[in-house]
Design an enzyme around this catalytic site. Structure first.
Site, PDB file in Angstrom:
ATOM      1  N   GLU B 333       0.796  -1.237   0.000  1.00  0.00           N
ATOM      2  CA  GLU B 333       0.000   0.000   0.000  1.00  0.00           C
ATOM      3  C   GLU B 333       0.828   1.287   0.000  1.00  0.00           C
ATOM      4  O   GLU B 333       0.518   2.224   0.717  1.00  0.00           O
ATOM      5  CB  GLU B 333      -0.974   0.007   1.190  1.00  0.00           C
ATOM      6  N   ASN B 334       1.881   1.292  -0.766  1.00  0.00           N
ATOM      7  CA  ASN B 334       2.601   2.548  -0.989  1.00  0.00           C
ATOM      8  C   ASN B 334       1.854   3.285  -2.087  1.00  0.00           C
ATOM      9  O   ASN B 334       1.885   2.879  -3.250  1.00  0.00           O
ATOM     10  CB  ASN B 334       4.032   2.232  -1.413  1.00  0.00           C
TER      11      ASN B 334
END
Lengths: 692, 692
Positions: B333-334
């Protein structure tokens, strides 16, 4: 309070009456104030309460600020307060943590303290709590006092149709005694750090300020020693606290205003020490960790210098680890057998004019005292350390009787009381509650009374494990906390029990298992089947009192199962208390409602036995109380008959009377180390029916 | 298992049938064996069971001995076994601790293992358990296998009229997958060491062998760093594990055969790191610990050397602290927002021919991989670390879908599955249970299948606190444990639930609060008044599923109250499951007993609403579910009417049908983030009454 009979036969009486009135005024006004505010379920009961008109409404906007010389501890305490309010009310409060950035004037709860409190004996713990419709103020000299104020505030949260609120009120409060503690024995059964921590939270919630950590025993040496590692390596079965854990606990306690007093019990109760260091005992080894309960022989040899070198080094290490000014050396129950049998010791005593074992122990204690003094500590020990050869700056911890405490105060020693606070003896809260460190008729002078610093509840752990300890400590210790904090005249037992019921529940918010583990243990006892019938029974039994569990054909040892009915049963049956009240109200006032309540519960008990027999099929562990269940059924049937006879105003025949006496006697007998707590009340009803 | 349709139209089919029969024989025989022994409530279900005649009786004389190369761990495990047997049975067993002094041949339970197991991926965990009337043998290659055998033995303890016993049996058992884990997120909400330890005991009880410790997040950095102390000092609110505590947990886990995999999530999910070290982020600071939930922007700057120096030093420290070969770097989830907005980073990408953020993250990961390789570690990370530029010796942790796992196995990467094991999403045990890391119709070759190491349940903690975590993990994680241990064809959901009910109860002996805290929370919700009515309702609701709790008008943050009905409600309603079963049996088989059960419970629900309104008076926190309670009443009334109509064989009129449709629709709506779980079954009954 006592009834005072005054004769009006002589004029001098008038003077006496006047004096008495003057004495009684403060008592009555305080009593009045107590009964007026009894609806507030506060415990310990504050010294002074003034109830006002109005309510402060708790809303999601509720905020807290700290004023004055805020230290880290009070900010943390205030932040925990946010969580506790949110958890109880479900309010989505806005503040995450209280910091010194919070704007004081606009906040709702303003906590002001002049200085950081020192966690030492005698620190100022007073506070005032002032609630009006718009603001709440806690004012205190130290943050320790402020934290007590927070606990009072959290006990005050109430509810009405609009939501959660705090009543407008003005409270001024301070403790009666400066030493209000709980001893936890972690030796007979080890208690992991989380057990200690949640009980520290419990202590803080009832304004106690001493945790007495009983760290060594015949059955275990529970703290890491870096100097003498064989102590914990060979003496603990691997169950000990590391230095890091000890520091963590001390820090956790200090954040809640609680002193930690370590106890290293010498010269007796020391078997576990000698597993690693047998050369220090008064008889040759080898030694093994003791697995049985009782008074054991192994005792330090007080006549060899090795003993003092060893204890000097060890206590040096421990005095550094434990910051409190006081250091408990135990000193109890040295039976002297090893000393009597040791020729070298006997010779030493003769050569040094030591006339008996008590004097030899005083010699030993004096040597230890030198060590402790060197490390800047004050000595505290059990009754037995009291001896004419000991200096006056030691503290006597009285366990054998209040007389000892009186005597030591008269001799100029400071003292604390544990006699009467032995919660491991499974006595009712009321007993402990009425046990005052300074009796109302105390022969002590005012200055002697000041020598009595307070008291400690003692959670000895022969029959207690990490699963049951919370239910043995709570809620009864809250009643002791009130005795040690509140005014001497706060002694209404019914009021205490009413408030205790609520405090017992509130204590759950600290993760304490005193309520939760009851059902868990019943579930286990019934092999995860329906435990309704078992609960009906266990609700009205109590474990046998005092040391009886050891004398009923069961040999308890360190690793015996402490998961039986006697362990699940609570020390004090609420159902029995309620039944007894109802029985009295029925007998004395012919109260109809209570009569119906009694009949219903009797019918339930009568039918319960057959249901419980079904449970017993899948649960061999509970079969030991089958006679008890049967006795409850038989006695309940008798009592139901008796009520009918009373209502019909018929006297029973002799056969019935004889039968009832026989059944009642049998029903008083314990089984499985528990006894029926409702027999007395049933006997009253049965006796009433037999009497004219 | 699927139905297989075979056409008999060609001779070749016969060959096909023969092959199929040969394939199916082991499956059927295993299925047969499963149903034959289903009465044994074992979980995970063993690979091979042979039930024999006879019973081994548990008596106070019961003793244990260790044979073979006994290491300290197996002696400790055996000693704990004594306590667990004593606690359940109340037997006063004679042994205190199992030592190598215990006489092997005369002991009842003889545990033999050839060597101490290594707590590493792929160690031999197999065991055999052989019980006859006089002896019990556990044989294993390693003590890790032997400990699994002990857990099976403890699940086998049974009861009859004579007392406690173990059935004569022969079990041969081994795990299907070598990686069977649970992730605990201690960042969104901190979990104290005792929470971790009791859950480690739970994992061991169901033969899981990996504890994935999710230690860093936007909301907290939870481990002490001696090299970069601002990480825990500024990034944890004071809630972090010291090195001593980490070692203690690792040791505790290893004593139960459980590996500890630390996760330090980079480059995203890292806000808390930047509070102390803002210079490492891809956008200028200052940063504050994140209090909200969701995907946040703060991300490491992968283009500056300081980042790699920092992570090299920190990971060096952590690689030493955590002994496992695997080191989890997160990587999920960057969102790339900070990278997109940073000119320096954009320039770096251009200069180095890095085409997109995914490639930039692969660059970052490759640098980190060098660091980990230097410290002798293997890298594991979430789906997102999969990239053509990454070498094949990393492990892909699949959370987004099983396809990703298949793809990575096909590309030659090892993988573990968490997609489908997200226990924080409050799905039923059956869902997780049927979620196989290698689907029955998997396109993977046998060698590719070997790349799939197992899976992990994930206890993400946005909506979970130390009070509720146990009930979110257990019992559902036991079903996942079975999926990962037992044979692929052990998929009977009803049988699983039956066994799960018993395992859920047995897990309580480790101090887990998954059952206990339910009543505690109901007590708090009702302000310590009678919670019967509330329990009747909460027994049939479940928290809304997936991420719905965040999208129903309530903004949850880190310090919101997680003490409301949605938190007390269990993930899976047993009452609803039972009601649904009864409804089906009534509708399909006109079962009279179930019909009566349904009627009784419907009448109870109808009357419950008025009772609950009384509770609501003293309990503002529960008022949010008043419409739900009313809907349960209305729907129950409808259902009761429908049953009457069915029994009388009368069709309702159109008005009734329309009204019922409207009421049913309304009753499906959640309130207070919980929903009624019994509407579907009631709808079936109502629809049945309206149909033909």
């Amino acid at each position: 309070m006592k009834n005072i009979n005054i004769s009006f036969s002589s004029p001098k009486s008038y003077l006496l009456i006047l004096i008495l009135i003057l004495i009684l005024i403060p008592i009555s006004s305080s009593t009045f104030s107590q009964s007026k505010t009894q609806k507030l379920d506060l415990m310990p009961y504050p010294q002074k309460i003034e109830i006002k008109e109005g309510k402060f409404r708790l809303t999601p906007d509720f905020t807290i600020a700290i004023k004055g010389s805020g230290n880290e501890r009070i900010y943390k305490s205030a932040s925990r307060t946010l969580r506790r309010i949110a958890n109880r009310t479900g309010l989505f409060l806005l503040q995450d943590f209280i910091t010194n950035n919070d704007e004081t004037d606009t906040c709702d709860l303003i906590i002001s303290c002049l200085k950081p409190g020192k966690v030492i004996l005698g620190e100022d713990e007073s506070y005032s709590l002032n609630i009006n419709e718009r603001k709440i103020y806690i004012n205190a000299s130290t943050d320790l006092g402020a934290m007590h104020g927070i606990e009072t505030l959290l006990q005050l949260i109430a509810v009405d149709e609009e939501g959660y609120y705090l009543p407008a009120i003005k409270i001024d409060d301070f403790p009666r005694f400066p030493w209000r503690g709980l001893l936890i024995d972690v030796c007979r059964h080890f208690m992991p750090v989380d057990v200690i921590k949640r009980n520290l939270d419990g202590l803080a919630a009832v304004k106690m300020n001493v945790f007495h950590w009983h760290l060594s025993e015949d059955q275990g040496f529970r703290v890491e020693s870096k100097i003498y590692p064989k102590l914990h390596e060979l003496g603990s079965d691997g169950f000990y606290y590391t230095h890091e854990e000890v520091k963590d606990v001390i820090n956790y306690a200090a954040e809640r205003g609680i002193r930690v007093i370590p106890e290293f019990d010498v010269p007796g109760h020391a078997t576990s020490w000698f597993v690693g260091y047998p050369e220090l005992a008064s008889a040759p080894g080898p030694y093994k960790i003791e697995r049985n309960w009782g008074i054991m022989n192994p005792t330090f040899n007080p006549t060899i210098e090795e003993t003092y070198t060893f204890l000097d080094n060890l206590f040096g290490e421990m005095c550094e680890l434990f910051p409190d000014e006081y250091f408990h050396i135990g000193g109890d129950e040295n039976n002297g057998k090893q000393w009597d049998a040791n020729e070298g010791i006997q010779k030493f005593m003769k050569e040094n004019g030591i006339e008996d074992n008590h004097a030899l122990q005083a010699y030993f204690n004096n040597r230890i005292l030198n060590t402790l003094t060197k490390y800047g500590k004050k000595m505290i020990g059990w009754d037995e350390i009291l001896h004419e050869n000991m200096p006056k700056n030691i503290v006597i911890h009285s366990w054998r009787g209040k007389e000892a405490l009186v005597k030591s105060a008269q001799q100029g020693y400071m003292g604390i009381l544990s006699n009467g606070y032995y919660i491991d003896l499974i006595q009712p809260a009321s007993f402990h509650y009425l046990n005052d460190p300074i009796a109302a008729d105390s022969p002590l002078s005012e200055s002697e009374k000041k020598k009595i610093l307070g008291g400690e509840a003692t959670s000895w752990a022969e029959l207690v494990t990490y699963e049951t300890i919370d239910s043995r400590i709570w809620p009864r210790t809250a009643a002791i906390a009130e005795r040690l904090w509140s005014a001497q005249n706060v002694i209404d037992v019914d009021g205490m029990y009413k408030r205790l019921d609520r405090i017992e529940y509130l204590l759950e918010e600290h993760g304490l298992l005193h309520i939760k583990n009851y059902d868990m243990m019943l579930r286990r006892l019934t092999n995860n089947t329906d435990f309704t019938a078992l609960k009906n029974l266990v609700d009205v039994v109590e474990p046998v009192k005092f040391y009886q569990r050891h004398f009923q054909g069961v040999k308890y040892r360190q690793h015996s199962p402490y998961s039986r009915i006697a362990d699940a049963a609570r020390p004090e049956s609420k159902t029995a208390r309620e039944f007894s009240r109802a029985a009295n109200n029925f007998l004395e006032n012919a109260n109809k409602e209570d009569c119906n309540y009694i009949k219903d519960i009797l019918i339930n008990w009568i039918g319960n036995h057959d249901k419980l027999k079904i449970t017993m099929n899948v649960s061999p562990i509970i079969r030991e109380i089958e006679p008890l269940s049967n006795n409850l059924k038989l006695t309940a049937q008798l009592t139901l008959d008796a009520i009918e006879l009373i209502e019909l105003n018929i006297k029973p025949d002799l056969d019935w009377t004889l039968k009832s006496t026989s059944i009642l006697e049998k029903a008083k007998k314990p089984y499985g180390q528990v006894e029926l707590r409702v027999i007395d009340a049933m006997e009253k009803i049965i006796k009433k029916c037999c009497s004219d």
